[in-house]
Design an enzyme around this catalytic site. Structure first.
Site, PDB file in Angstrom:
ATOM      1  N   ASP A 254     -13.079 -20.754  -8.187  1.00 24.86           N
ATOM      2  CA  ASP A 254     -14.126 -21.799  -8.736  1.00 24.86           C
ATOM      3  C   ASP A 254     -14.718 -22.761  -7.348  1.00 24.86           C
ATOM      4  O   ASP A 254     -14.894 -23.761  -7.360  1.00 24.86           O
ATOM      5  CB  ASP A 254     -13.189 -23.118  -9.404  1.00 24.86           C
ATOM      6  CG  ASP A 254     -12.580 -22.463 -10.835  1.00 24.86           C
ATOM      7  OD1 ASP A 254     -12.996 -21.071 -10.982  1.00 24.86           O
ATOM      8  OD2 ASP A 254     -12.111 -23.166 -11.451  1.00 24.86           O
TER       9      ASP A 254
ATOM     10  N   LYS B  75     -14.275 -18.404 -17.111  1.00 28.11           N
ATOM     11  CA  LYS B  75     -13.041 -19.027 -18.069  1.00 28.11           C
ATOM     12  C   LYS B  75     -13.451 -20.383 -18.347  1.00 28.11           C
ATOM     13  O   LYS B  75     -14.237 -21.078 -17.730  1.00 28.11           O
ATOM     14  CB  LYS B  75     -11.670 -19.055 -17.112  1.00 28.11           C
ATOM     15  CG  LYS B  75     -11.949 -19.908 -15.819  1.00 28.11           C
ATOM     16  CD  LYS B  75     -10.717 -19.805 -15.022  1.00 28.11           C
ATOM     17  CE  LYS B  75     -10.918 -20.793 -13.712  1.00 28.11           C
ATOM     18  NZ  LYS B  75     -11.005 -22.151 -14.074  1.00 28.11           N
TER      19      LYS B  75
ATOM     20  N   CYS C 106      -6.746 -25.387 -10.644  1.00 25.12           N
ATOM     21  CA  CYS C 106      -7.037 -24.031 -10.936  1.00 25.12           C
ATOM     22  C   CYS C 106      -6.244 -23.161  -9.919  1.00 25.12           C
ATOM     23  O   CYS C 106      -5.920 -21.965 -10.445  1.00 25.12           O
ATOM     24  CB  CYS C 106      -8.532 -24.035 -10.991  1.00 25.12           C
ATOM     25  SG  CYS C 106      -9.147 -24.605 -12.715  1.00 25.12           S
TER      26      CYS C 106
END
Ligand code: VGL
Ligand code: ZN
Length: 199
Positions: free
Chosen positions: A9, A107, A152
């Site tokens: 990310d 996601k 994450c």
């Protein structure tokens, strides 16, 4: 043994100026690029939410960002709107060497379920497909870097360890959100799961 760098990310919304900015999020980009050459495979994850996603505080009247809510799958932090599909905020940081990536895993696209981990959504059951991809490529050793350490990166690392991968997190190439002791809890949880924390 085949190894992979999983870059979590590294998107504009998690960098300074973004909707869910992580302090120092942009400082790790050059170091991540430099490590890519050390791996057989480079995989990027990309947080990718539809408008009105259930993890957004704006989807819950009377709730503010960083408050908690009980979802069907357990407690969930409510976030500011971020990483909207196709938005500039959801794009990778401009400096990230995305050309080197073999695979991009998106996601968080399920409106009802958040997905911190690159492997499973937050119901801990719905797979993203990453495990299958790594298995068919024979990849058994993972190094994780990116944003955010306590969400994450943490969830991806713990899931990977549970799935049997040898997992290292390079903490020098991660940055944390750190709300309510989340970084310390994540560090303990990763260690308990057998994740090696480097740096
Ligand atoms: C993340 C909160 C919400 C992350 C993603 O990348 O750590 N955190 N969505
Ligand atoms: Zn998100």
């Amino acid at each position: 043994m085949t190894n992979a760098l999983i870059v979590i990310d590294v998107q504009n919304d998690f960098c300074p100026g973004g909707a869910l900015a992580v302090s120092g999020g942009d400082e790790i980009v050059a170091g991540i690029n430099a490590r890519m050459a050390d791996f057989d495979a480079v995989i990027l994850t990309q947080d990718w939410h539809p408008a009105g996603h259930s993890s957004f505080a704006s989807s819950h009247p009377g709730k503010a960002p960083m408050e908690m809510i009980d979802m069907a799958y357990g407690p969930q932090v409510l976030w500011p709107d971020h990483c909207l599909q196709g938005s500039a905020g959801a794009a990778f940081h401009d400096g990230l060497d995305t050309d080197r990536a073999d695979m991009i895993v998106r996601k968080g696209y399920n409106p009802q379920i958040d997905s911190y981990s690159g492997f499973f959504e937050n119901d801990q059951t719905t797979p993203t497909g990453l495990h299958g991809y790594l298995q068919v490529r024979g990849i058994e050793t993972l190094t994780l870097v990116g944003l955010a350490t306590d969400f994450c990166v943490n969830f991806t690392a713990v899931d990977a360890a549970k799935l049997g991968y040898a997992v290292t997190v390079d903490t020098t190439l991660c940055r944390a959100i750190d709300i309510g002791g989340s970084l310390a809890a994540a560090t303990d949880g990763m260690r308990a799961a057998g994740v090696i924390l480097e740096g």
